[in-house]
Structures are given as structure tokens and as C-alpha cells.
Write an enzyme that holds these catalytic residues in place. Structure first.
Site, PDB file in Angstrom:
ATOM      1  N   GLU A 119       0.758  -1.249  -0.179  1.00 48.93           N
ATOM      2  CA  GLU A 119      -0.111   0.153  -0.045  1.00 48.93           C
ATOM      3  C   GLU A 119       0.766   1.324   0.129  1.00 48.93           C
ATOM      4  OE1 GLU A 119      -2.557  -0.534   3.447  1.00 48.93           O
ATOM      5  OE2 GLU A 119      -3.732  -1.956   2.509  1.00 48.93           O
ATOM      6  N   GLU A 140      -5.226  -8.604   0.485  1.00 48.92           N
ATOM      7  CA  GLU A 140      -5.926  -8.381   2.116  1.00 48.92           C
ATOM      8  C   GLU A 140      -7.447  -8.194   1.674  1.00 48.92           C
ATOM      9  OE1 GLU A 140      -4.432  -5.215   4.379  1.00 48.92           O
ATOM     10  OE2 GLU A 140      -2.216  -5.695   4.011  1.00 48.92           O
TER      11      GLU A 140
HETATM   12  O1  IFM Z   1      -4.093  -3.023   9.210  1.00 47.41           O
HETATM   13  C1  IFM Z   1      -3.911  -2.916   8.004  1.00 47.41           C
HETATM   14  C2  IFM Z   1      -2.963  -3.346   7.189  1.00 47.41           C
HETATM   15  O2  IFM Z   1      -1.698  -3.025   7.956  1.00 47.41           O
HETATM   16  C3  IFM Z   1      -2.548  -2.733   5.878  1.00 47.41           C
HETATM   17  N1  IFM Z   1      -4.167  -2.805   5.016  1.00 47.41           N
HETATM   18  C4  IFM Z   1      -4.990  -2.498   5.963  1.00 47.41           C
HETATM   19  C5  IFM Z   1      -5.113  -3.183   7.197  1.00 47.41           C
HETATM   20  C6  IFM Z   1      -6.652  -2.691   7.758  1.00 47.41           C
HETATM   21  O3  IFM Z   1      -6.381  -1.230   8.080  1.00 47.41           O
END
Ligand code: IFM
Length: 461
Positions: free
Chosen positions: A167, A356
């Protein structure tokens, strides 16, 4: 009545994801250096209740137990990140004990038949690099390449899937623009510069990976958003276009098309971003070096309307759908739309992974006498079921989605939100470090063992 099954392709990869600072703790162990997150979380007022990752899930000391947890879940792959300050605690200093920890982790995964997926950078920049400007300083790019090269030399033959950055949008804009993440800088010019350097470091590391002729695959993980305009009016559509450029195309266009998006360049976001003198000749060719897969983190959608006096002319509407504890709208169909759009406009047949997806909800532990403890997290089960369903719709249309990593293995340090938000499949009692399988973990065990979901979620699930 047995509900009919929706099955994923054979070989579909089922995983869970974590990151080093969010679970490891052990921040002073084995010569680890300070990271920007240690620094930031120890600055009063930055994190919910001034919490920090000092102990987190104490994963550093509970590695074997957590490896068994992964095995028990049945995942075929595990995505974790390496803490840069464990490897390079100070400028020019390599810490063998840090390397050994990750070797134990990687070996432990292989012993249990789980494929490691490594994120090289998940936000824990060494503080010594931040002291020299962090991602705003172009020299950080060279340090990142040096760090990644060392990881490739140590683990290249053991890790088949590498993710350069998690990210980059968050690294740059939450860290250097809004200042709500480490290092806590509020300067949009610095943020644009940081974003460019993160992207440049990604491209150079991909090149380095290929130069070393390693067998595995390398890609990047982007947090992408399904953006919608509040209405069909021209101003609202412009706002949606701007929001899409800012959250998606900034990264997709540069990585897949070797250019920054048009509205950005025309300066519609300015004066907040400053000028673009940091983009040097040849940078975009490097940034768009071909990758082997794209990782997508999907959580929600964004609905926007035009507002003249908003900084970027974009106003985000308040939620109209049910939300998770993060206040994020639950919108599984957005995952399908996003995957389809990314494939059509950018990636074609390039393999995609959901690196994710998951949800924070309030969880309660129930004592069931001899039966032990349970966490009935029905909303999380429904959330996951419906997102798996959306992913499957994409696959059925021929979409090259190869795997899915649920965020997260266990509850952990949720950055500025501290421990107030629980994303885990496994509940962590922070007072005792006990791990308790939530119902969502049991649901996920079934999904993995059946390689599929029920067409309609049965009420008991
Ligand atoms: O916890 C975070 C992760 O580190 C990065 N993506 C989003 C998740 C939830 O906010």
C-alpha cells in the site's frame, strides 16, 4: 437441506496476512533498531490510548505456536512482512539475529507445507533513514534496494512470492501528507515526492530480482478503492475521477502504463502537491518494469461528490450501507467491479491476488464451560462469505485471480487505532496472549478444506 457449493479452481491459494510491526513485539530483541513506528507510537497523542507495537501479539516469542495456528487453519500460504530495522538496525550494519528469526519463520512454514509470501516493506522504515529524510529523500531508494538484495540473497531460494511494498498510497499520503501514520508529516509536496520514491524503489527492486535470476515471482500490493460518483452530474463525475486518480490511478497508471495520470499533471490537486521536479528522466520506465502479479487489498467503496471548497474538490459521503467498526461500508460487489476494471484497463491476463480483505468488528469471548471459549463473529463470517462470492464471480468470467489472503491471521496493532480494532480470524487476549479461534476461523477452515463456499450462507455458520 444442503446448500449447493460454489467451488474455486484447483490450486487456488488460501492464505492469511499479517505485518511485522503489527504482531511481532520484541522491539528491543536481538539487536533490532528503532523504526518510525516505534518513534511515532511513543510520541504522546498519536495513537489510540497511546498504545504501541512494543508487545503486540508477542509473535517474536511465540513463533512456533503461531506457526501451528497457521497449520491448524489449513492455509496454503502465509503473507508476512520483514522488519527492515531487524535486518539493518543502523546505517551499514547487518544484524544476523534478525535474519535468523525470519529463517526460522520461513523454515517453519515449509515444514508445515505452507508457502511463504514475503512483503519487503510494510511501513516500518528504520528511524535512522527517517532522520535523513525518509521516503522524501531519494537516497532511501538505494537503501531499499540494498535491503531487498540482502533478502533475496538470504531467502531467494526459499520464498516463491515477493511483494515489494504494501500500500504505497498509505506510506506516502497517510505518513507524509495527512500525518496520521508514521512519520507523522503533514506536507502534500513531501507526500507526492515520497510516493514517487516508493514507486521508484519498487521498480528498481523488481529489476534487481530479475537480475539475480531468482525462480520466484515478484509484484506489489496496492490498496485500491471502488470509487463512485454520488450522482450523474458533471461535477460529481469529475470528483469521482479525481478521487479515482488520487487513490487508484496514481499507482496503476505509473506501474502499468509508465505515466502519471492526466488530472494530476494538470495540477487539479495543486497547490497541495507542489511541483513535480522530483520525477527524473527514466524514472517512469523503471517504475513500470513488468511484474509477475498484482496484489490488491480491498476493504470498501468510496462515494464522492464535488465540493468547491474541499482541498481536492472531493467530498466523501458518509456511509449509506452497513459498516464495519472502521466505519467502512460493506460492499462485496465493489470487489468484483474493481477486479474486473483492473483486469480490463491494466492487467489483462496478469495473475491477481487479493492480498488483503477482512473486517474489524467488536468481538466478545464467551465461556462455554468444558467446551472452552468461543467468539461468535457472525458478521465477519458473512463479510468473508460475500467477498469470496464476489471473487468467484470474477473467476467464473475467466478472471485470473490466483489466491486470497484474509486480513488478518489474528487481532493486532491497527496503527493509529491501536488495539481498539480487531481484524483477526483468531482472537488475541492481550493480557494473557491467549489465542482463541473465532467462528470466522472455523468458517475459513471449512472454506479451505472444501475449496469453496456454500451458495447461500447457512444461518448457523
Ligand atoms: O491493518 C491494515 C494493514 O496493515 C494494511 N491494510 C489495511 C489493514 C486494515 O486497516
Amino acid at each position: 437441506m444442503t446448500a449447493s457449493k460454489l467451488t474455486f479452481p484447483i490450486g487456488f491459494e488460501w492464505g492469511v496476512a499479517t505485518s511485522a510491526y503489527q504482531i511481532e513485539g520484541g522491539v528491543l530483541e536481538d539487536g533490532r533498531g528503532e523504526s518510525i513506528w516505534d518513534h511515532f507510537s511513543h510520541t504522546p497523542g498519536k495513537i489510540h490510548e497511546n498504545e504501541s507495537g512494543d508487545i503486540a501479539c508477542d509473535h517474536y516469542h511465540r513463533l512456533d505456536q503461531d506457526l501451528d495456528l497457521l497449520h491448524n487453519l489449513g492455509v496454503t500460504t502465509y503473507r508476512f512482512s520483514i522488519a527492515w530495522p531487524r535486518i539493518f538496525p543502523a546505517k551499514g550494519k547487518v544484524e544476523e539475529r534478525g535474519i535468523n528469526f525470519y529463517r526460522r519463520l520461513i523454515d517453519g512454514l515449509h515444514q508445515r507445507g505452507i508457502t511463504p509470501t514475503v512483503t519487503i516493506y510494510h511501513w516500518d522504515l528504520p528511524q535512522w533513514l527517517q532522520d535523513e529524510g525518509g521516503w522524501v529523500n531519494r537516497e532511501t531508494v538505494d537503501h531499499f534496494v540494498e535491503y531487498a538484495r540482502l533478502l533475496f540473497q538470504e531467502f531467494g531460494s526459499l520464498v516463491p512470492r515477493w511483494i515489494t511494498h504494501n500500500e504505497p498510497w498509505c506510506t506516502a499520503f497517510l505518513g507524509y501528507g495527512l500525518g496520521v501514520h508514521a512519520p507523522g508529516i503533514k506536507d502534500w509536496g513531501a507526500a507526492a515526492r515520497a510516493a514517487h520514491h516508493v514507486l521508484l524503489s519498487h521498480g528498481l527492486v523488481v529489476k534487481e530480482f530479475h537480475r539475480l535470476d531468482l525462480k520466484g515471482e515478484i509484484g506489489i500490493t496496492l490498496n485500491l478503492n471502488h470509487v463512485e460518483a454520488a450522482s450523474d452530474s458533471d461535477p460529481d463525475r469529475l470528483a469521482a475521477d479525481l478521487a479515482d486518480e488520487f487513490s487508484n490511478r496514481w499507482f496503476l497508471d505509473s506501474i502499468f502504463k509508465g505515466r502519471y495520470p492526466q488530472l494530476l499533471k494538470e495540477g487539479l490537486f495543486n497547490p497541495h502537491l507542489g511541483n513535480w521536479d522530483f520525477v527524473q528522466s527514466g524514472d517512469l520506465e523503471v517504475i513500470s518494469t513488468p511484474i509477475d502479479f498484482l496484489g490488491i487489498n480491498y476493504y470498501s467503496r468510496t462515494v464522492v461528490r464535488y465540493k468547491e471548497d474541499e482541498p481536492m474538490h472531493v467530498e466523501r459521503l458518509t456511509a449509506s450501507l452497513p459498516t464495519t467498526e472502521m466505519g467502512w461500508e460493506i460492499y462485496p460487489h465493489g470487489l468484483y467491479l474493481l477486479l474486473k476494471r483492473v483486469r480490463e484497463e491494466y492487467t489483462g491476463e496478469l495473475p491477481l491476488f487479493i492480498t488483503e480483505n477482512g473486517a474489524a468488528f467488536t468481538d466478545e469471548v464467551t465461556e462455554n464451560g468444558a467446551k472452552g471459549k468461543s467468539v461468535v463473529d457472525t458478521k465477519r463470517v458473512e463479510f468473508l462469505h460475500d467477498h469470496f462470492d464476489a471473487a468467484l464471480r470474477f473467476i467464473r468470467e475467466g478472471g485470473p485471480l490466483r489466491g486470497y489472503y484474509v486480513w488478518s491471521l489474528m487481532d493486532n496493532f491497527e496503527w493509529a487505532e491501536g488495539y481498539s480494532k480487531r481484524f483477526g480470524l483468531v482472537y488475541v487476549d492481550y493480557a494473557t496472549q491467549e489465542r482463541i479461534l473465532k467462528n470466522s476461523a472455523k468458517f475459513y477452515q471449512r472454506v479451505i478444506s472444501q475449496n469453496g463456499i456454500e451458495a447461500v450462507l447457512e444461518p448457523h455458520a
